[in-house]
Design a protein around this motif. Structure first.
Motif, PDB file in Angstrom:
ATOM      1  N   HIS A  61     -31.492 -27.883 -55.839  1.00 37.11           N
ATOM      2  CA  HIS A  61     -32.231 -27.759 -54.573  1.00 37.11           C
ATOM      3  C   HIS A  61     -32.212 -28.938 -53.920  1.00 37.11           C
ATOM      4  CE1 HIS A  61     -34.099 -23.518 -55.114  1.00 37.11           C
ATOM      5  NE2 HIS A  61     -33.757 -23.858 -56.271  1.00 37.11           N
ATOM      6  N   LEU A  62     -31.170 -29.592 -53.223  1.00 35.73           N
ATOM      7  CA  LEU A  62     -31.159 -30.804 -52.777  1.00 35.73           C
ATOM      8  C   LEU A  62     -32.000 -31.060 -51.532  1.00 35.73           C
ATOM      9  CD1 LEU A  62     -27.234 -31.315 -52.614  1.00 35.73           C
ATOM     10  CD2 LEU A  62     -28.763 -32.160 -54.186  1.00 35.73           C
ATOM     11  N   ASP A  63     -32.719 -30.203 -50.766  1.00 34.40           N
ATOM     12  CA  ASP A  63     -33.564 -30.160 -50.101  1.00 34.40           C
ATOM     13  C   ASP A  63     -34.912 -30.841 -50.384  1.00 34.40           C
ATOM     14  OD1 ASP A  63     -33.856 -27.778 -51.009  1.00 34.40           O
ATOM     15  OD2 ASP A  63     -34.546 -26.876 -49.110  1.00 34.40           O
ATOM     16  N   ALA A  64     -34.941 -30.442 -51.401  1.00 35.42           N
ATOM     17  CA  ALA A  64     -36.533 -30.780 -52.135  1.00 35.42           C
ATOM     18  C   ALA A  64     -36.417 -31.918 -53.273  1.00 35.42           C
ATOM     19  CB  ALA A  64     -37.055 -29.641 -52.974  1.00 35.42           C
ATOM     20  N   VAL A  65     -35.165 -32.418 -53.538  1.00 36.05           N
ATOM     21  CA  VAL A  65     -35.004 -33.460 -54.560  1.00 36.05           C
ATOM     22  C   VAL A  65     -35.993 -34.703 -53.922  1.00 36.05           C
ATOM     23  CG1 VAL A  65     -32.736 -32.691 -55.536  1.00 36.05           C
ATOM     24  CG2 VAL A  65     -32.960 -34.291 -53.542  1.00 36.05           C
ATOM     25  N   ASP A  97     -34.759 -37.298 -43.334  1.00 39.79           N
ATOM     26  CA  ASP A  97     -35.517 -37.398 -44.611  1.00 39.79           C
ATOM     27  C   ASP A  97     -34.719 -36.829 -45.566  1.00 39.79           C
ATOM     28  OD1 ASP A  97     -37.529 -37.164 -46.598  1.00 39.79           O
ATOM     29  OD2 ASP A  97     -37.810 -35.250 -45.740  1.00 39.79           O
ATOM     30  N   VAL A  98     -34.194 -35.529 -45.138  1.00 37.73           N
ATOM     31  CA  VAL A  98     -33.454 -34.527 -45.969  1.00 37.73           C
ATOM     32  C   VAL A  98     -32.067 -35.275 -46.488  1.00 37.73           C
ATOM     33  CG1 VAL A  98     -32.237 -32.390 -46.244  1.00 37.73           C
ATOM     34  CG2 VAL A  98     -34.447 -32.624 -45.201  1.00 37.73           C
ATOM     35  N   LYS A  99     -31.479 -35.716 -45.388  1.00 40.60           N
ATOM     36  CA  LYS A  99     -30.184 -36.412 -45.775  1.00 40.60           C
ATOM     37  C   LYS A  99     -30.269 -37.709 -46.638  1.00 40.60           C
ATOM     38  CE  LYS A  99     -26.624 -36.812 -42.888  1.00 40.60           C
ATOM     39  NZ  LYS A  99     -25.987 -37.512 -41.660  1.00 40.60           N
ATOM     40  N   ARG A 100     -31.169 -38.505 -46.439  1.00 38.00           N
ATOM     41  CA  ARG A 100     -31.515 -39.763 -47.569  1.00 38.00           C
ATOM     42  C   ARG A 100     -31.607 -39.334 -48.884  1.00 38.00           C
ATOM     43  NH1 ARG A 100     -35.770 -41.469 -49.427  1.00 38.00           N
ATOM     44  NH2 ARG A 100     -37.320 -40.136 -47.902  1.00 38.00           N
ATOM     45  N   ARG A 101     -32.554 -38.253 -49.009  1.00 37.51           N
ATOM     46  CA  ARG A 101     -32.869 -38.024 -50.562  1.00 37.51           C
ATOM     47  C   ARG A 101     -31.673 -37.054 -51.131  1.00 37.51           C
ATOM     48  NH1 ARG A 101     -36.014 -34.179 -50.416  1.00 37.51           N
ATOM     49  NH2 ARG A 101     -36.618 -33.976 -48.269  1.00 37.51           N
ATOM     50  N   ALA A 102     -31.179 -36.357 -50.430  1.00 39.62           N
ATOM     51  CA  ALA A 102     -30.101 -35.443 -50.835  1.00 39.62           C
ATOM     52  C   ALA A 102     -29.029 -36.348 -51.215  1.00 39.62           C
ATOM     53  CB  ALA A 102     -29.528 -34.473 -49.897  1.00 39.62           C
ATOM     54  N   GLU A 104     -28.896 -39.536 -51.949  1.00 43.77           N
ATOM     55  CA  GLU A 104     -29.196 -40.294 -53.120  1.00 43.77           C
ATOM     56  C   GLU A 104     -29.012 -39.515 -54.520  1.00 43.77           C
ATOM     57  OE1 GLU A 104     -30.948 -43.708 -55.433  1.00 43.77           O
ATOM     58  OE2 GLU A 104     -29.772 -43.387 -53.499  1.00 43.77           O
ATOM     59  N   ALA A 105     -29.869 -38.393 -54.475  1.00 42.56           N
ATOM     60  CA  ALA A 105     -29.440 -37.393 -55.815  1.00 42.56           C
ATOM     61  C   ALA A 105     -28.096 -37.076 -55.898  1.00 42.56           C
ATOM     62  CB  ALA A 105     -30.301 -36.093 -55.487  1.00 42.56           C
ATOM     63  N   ILE A 106     -27.284 -36.741 -55.159  1.00 39.12           N
ATOM     64  CA  ILE A 106     -25.688 -36.583 -55.191  1.00 39.12           C
ATOM     65  C   ILE A 106     -25.093 -37.697 -55.804  1.00 39.12           C
ATOM     66  CG2 ILE A 106     -23.465 -36.106 -54.133  1.00 39.12           C
ATOM     67  CD1 ILE A 106     -25.076 -34.474 -51.879  1.00 39.12           C
ATOM     68  N   ARG A 107     -25.296 -39.036 -55.325  1.00 39.62           N
ATOM     69  CA  ARG A 107     -24.759 -40.290 -55.916  1.00 39.62           C
ATOM     70  C   ARG A 107     -25.229 -40.368 -57.455  1.00 39.62           C
ATOM     71  NH1 ARG A 107     -25.447 -42.613 -50.724  1.00 39.62           N
ATOM     72  NH2 ARG A 107     -27.724 -43.235 -51.099  1.00 39.62           N
ATOM     73  N   TRP A 108     -26.557 -40.058 -57.912  1.00 38.09           N
ATOM     74  CA  TRP A 108     -27.058 -40.043 -59.316  1.00 38.09           C
ATOM     75  C   TRP A 108     -26.151 -38.936 -59.927  1.00 38.09           C
ATOM     76  CZ3 TRP A 108     -33.089 -39.422 -59.253  1.00 38.09           C
ATOM     77  CH2 TRP A 108     -33.431 -40.386 -58.947  1.00 38.09           C
ATOM     78  N   GLU A 109     -25.963 -37.684 -59.522  1.00 45.55           N
ATOM     79  CA  GLU A 109     -24.958 -36.706 -60.137  1.00 45.55           C
ATOM     80  C   GLU A 109     -23.539 -37.152 -60.391  1.00 45.55           C
ATOM     81  OE1 GLU A 109     -25.503 -32.925 -60.450  1.00 45.55           O
ATOM     82  OE2 GLU A 109     -27.485 -32.525 -59.535  1.00 45.55           O
ATOM     83  N   VAL A 110     -23.045 -37.701 -59.392  1.00 47.38           N
ATOM     84  CA  VAL A 110     -21.611 -38.203 -59.335  1.00 47.38           C
ATOM     85  C   VAL A 110     -21.388 -39.397 -60.542  1.00 47.38           C
ATOM     86  CG1 VAL A 110     -19.745 -39.378 -58.204  1.00 47.38           C
ATOM     87  CG2 VAL A 110     -21.044 -37.445 -56.959  1.00 47.38           C
ATOM     88  N   ALA A 111     -22.289 -40.180 -60.445  1.00 43.59           N
ATOM     89  CA  ALA A 111     -22.156 -41.214 -61.494  1.00 43.59           C
ATOM     90  C   ALA A 111     -22.266 -40.746 -62.706  1.00 43.59           C
ATOM     91  CB  ALA A 111     -23.229 -42.388 -61.177  1.00 43.59           C
ATOM     92  N   LEU A 308     -24.934 -23.396 -66.290  1.00 43.46           N
ATOM     93  CA  LEU A 308     -26.150 -24.173 -66.075  1.00 43.46           C
ATOM     94  C   LEU A 308     -26.436 -24.922 -64.839  1.00 43.46           C
ATOM     95  CD1 LEU A 308     -26.238 -25.717 -69.590  1.00 43.46           C
ATOM     96  CD2 LEU A 308     -27.309 -23.552 -68.952  1.00 43.46           C
ATOM     97  N   GLY A 309     -27.652 -24.883 -64.410  1.00 45.31           N
ATOM     98  CA  GLY A 309     -27.898 -25.806 -63.388  1.00 45.31           C
ATOM     99  C   GLY A 309     -28.822 -26.847 -63.866  1.00 45.31           C
ATOM    100  N   HIS A 310     -29.028 -27.985 -63.058  1.00 48.15           N
ATOM    101  CA  HIS A 310     -30.244 -28.848 -63.162  1.00 48.15           C
ATOM    102  C   HIS A 310     -31.545 -28.390 -62.550  1.00 48.15           C
ATOM    103  CE1 HIS A 310     -32.206 -32.458 -63.354  1.00 48.15           C
ATOM    104  NE2 HIS A 310     -31.253 -33.067 -64.081  1.00 48.15           N
ATOM    105  N   ASP A 311     -31.318 -27.632 -61.363  1.00 49.87           N
ATOM    106  CA  ASP A 311     -32.360 -26.793 -60.460  1.00 49.87           C
ATOM    107  C   ASP A 311     -33.186 -27.960 -59.801  1.00 49.87           C
ATOM    108  OD1 ASP A 311     -33.863 -24.933 -59.557  1.00 49.87           O
ATOM    109  OD2 ASP A 311     -34.881 -24.142 -61.165  1.00 49.87           O
ATOM    110  N   SER A 312     -34.048 -28.765 -60.488  1.00 52.73           N
ATOM    111  CA  SER A 312     -34.977 -29.825 -59.742  1.00 52.73           C
ATOM    112  C   SER A 312     -34.546 -30.976 -60.290  1.00 52.73           C
ATOM    113  CB  SER A 312     -36.285 -29.242 -59.971  1.00 52.73           C
ATOM    114  OG  SER A 312     -36.796 -28.156 -59.563  1.00 52.73           O
ATOM    115  N   ILE A 313     -34.695 -32.027 -59.519  1.00 50.52           N
ATOM    116  CA  ILE A 313     -34.649 -33.571 -59.489  1.00 50.52           C
ATOM    117  C   ILE A 313     -36.065 -34.179 -59.053  1.00 50.52           C
ATOM    118  CG2 ILE A 313     -33.435 -35.684 -59.603  1.00 50.52           C
ATOM    119  CD1 ILE A 313     -30.958 -33.812 -59.147  1.00 50.52           C
ATOM    120  N   MET A 314     -36.924 -34.295 -59.672  1.00 46.86           N
ATOM    121  CA  MET A 314     -38.090 -35.124 -59.260  1.00 46.86           C
ATOM    122  C   MET A 314     -38.763 -34.321 -58.162  1.00 46.86           C
ATOM    123  SD  MET A 314     -37.202 -39.135 -59.886  1.00 46.86           S
ATOM    124  CE  MET A 314     -38.999 -39.668 -59.676  1.00 46.86           C
TER     125      MET A 314
END
Length: 429
Positions: A61-65, A97-102, A104-111, A308-314
């Motif tokens: 859920h990238l809108d809530a990360v 707000d949504v774009k900034r957080r999403a 950031e989380a995508i960069r975490w996943e790609v890394a 599998l999914g990660h589902d939530s990230i913080m």
């Protein structure tokens, strides 16, 4: 002409012996035990490390990360309090707000080696703020990962005012997948209608389906069977996914046996989300406490595709996490009693090839000549060791271009009084 990139001495999953891999124009062009005459603009010595197709996060859920603690923490740890906290946070959502957080989380996943992400987006918002932001994000990250967006009615399709119209608008704006949440509707009849409407939209827009389904400990929550029946009646086999299905851990064995056979017949996918499932479920139990995760092992044995999914990230549902699908796989290994040697190999498939089937990208996914050069190199010699160690993702590539790299950590072990020059550099394998 030299290749663009040549990987030497790589270990592929489920293959004996090391191989050399040549990449040209963003695709794998040669895979052989040894490319004697090969030259390349860049060469990497894999030194026996595992070269894997990219990891896939089949449910997040990238809108809530990265909203944990906003406006407050989930003190009960329940799914319902998480939804309540999210409803308090939603009015403060902005496009930026949504774009900034999403992002950031995508960069975490790609890394950490993730190349494909399926994100659910809450569309119970008349302005569709999060969806509009993530539609932009989907285009902006195409060079580092592929993002699929699911129209997700967090507060219900029938139970939320204008829910049907918002779902339709979300599909018109460009969502890739139709979502649903039948178990959260006010009544069972409304839950059944939730499923029927999802299929109606999917047929109209010619889209796949991925519903949150039976995400509860309640053994009377049985909407997954409704999804399977609609799949068969609507001819949507291979295009339907049920996410979570945690109630399956509370069903009796006789009913579960029937349901698994039905899911296999409908060629449905099931997605388990180990981090959230283990944290959110079983909260109303004393002892013994249910594990919460669906019957992954039994579904696989019954011929059902599972990923599998990660589902939530913080976020309000899970306060931790860093977008590491290998860690999610390791958690599933523990929770699902899949510690046999062959079972460990199968767990790795749940974040790679099986997940590719769920996202329906299998025709362009994998380490094969002619396919896009999407891959990662891990600091481990095998899938078994990768699941044991959760090692560094040394190199991550998308279409032949390196999009992330990580230097592996090293530890120095020395006796008392021993200087660094004579100490031993510690490696875990």
């Amino acid at each position: 002409m030299p290749y663009d990139l040549l990987i030497r001495h790589a270990q592929l999953p489920n293959r004996q012996g090391l191989v050399d891999i040549a990449i040209q124009d963003g695709r794998f062009v040669r895979i052989a035990p040894e490319l004697l005459n090969g030259s390349a603009r860049r060469e990497i010595d894999a030194a026996g490390h595992l070269l894997s197709p990219p990891f896939i996060d089949a449910h997040v859920h990238l809108d809530a990360v990265l909203t944990v603690g906003q406006p407050r923490y989930n003190e009960t740890g329940t799914l319902l309090e998480g939804i309540q906290i999210w409803s308090e946070r939603k009015p403060d959502l902005t496009h930026e707000d949504v774009k900034r957080r999403a992002l950031e989380a995508i960069r975490w996943e790609v890394a950490q080696g993730t190349g494909y992400i399926r994100s659910h987006v809450d569309v119970c918002d008349p302005k569709l703020t999060a969806l509009r932001a993530l539609l932009e994000v989907r285009e902006e990250v195409r060079d580092i990962c592929e993002l699929q967006l699911v129209a997700f009615p967090q507060d219900g399709i029938l139970s939320f005012p204008g829910g049907r119209e918002l779902m339709r608008k979300a599909m018109e704006l460009g969502c890739d997948i139709v979502g649903g949440i039948p178990h959260y509707e006010w009544t069972r009849d409304m839950g059944v209608e939730d499923v029927h409407y999802v299929f109606e939209l999917a047929k109209e827009f010619q889209r796949d389906i991925d519903c949150h389904c039976d995400e509860t400990d309640d053994p009377h929550s049985r909407f997954t069977e409704v999804m399977a029946a609609d799949t068969l009646m609507q001819g949507w086999q291979g295009r339907v996914t049920a996410s979570h299905c945690t109630a399956m851990g509370s069903y009796d064995n006789a009913y579960s046996f029937k349901l698994i056979r039905l899911l296999a017949q409908a060629q449905m996918n099931v997605i388990a989300n180990p981090f959230d499932n283990i944290v959110l479920q079983g909260r109303f139990d004393s002892y013994p406490k249910r594990r919460g995760v669906t019957r992954v092992k039994e579904l696989l044995a019954g011929g059902v595709n599972v990923s599998l999914g990660h589902d939530s990230i913080m976020d309000p549902w899970f306060p931790l996490g860093r977008g590491d699908m290998l860690a999610a796989a390791q958690q599933a290994l523990f929770l699902c009693h899949m510690s046999g040697y062959e079972e460990i190999q199968e767990i790795f498939e749940l974040i790679t090839n099986r997940a590719a089937r769920t996202l329906r990208v299998q025709d362009r996914y994998g380490i094969d000549e002619g396919k896009p050069a999407d891959f990662l190199l891990l600091d481990a010699p095998s899938a078994f060791e990768a699941l044991r160690l959760l090692p560094a993702r040394l190199h991550v590539f998308k279409a032949g271009h390196e999009v992330a790299s990580t230097a592996p950590a090293q530890s120095i072990v020395r006796r008392v009084g021993e200087n660094e020059g004579t100490a031993v550099t510690y490696r875990p394998y």
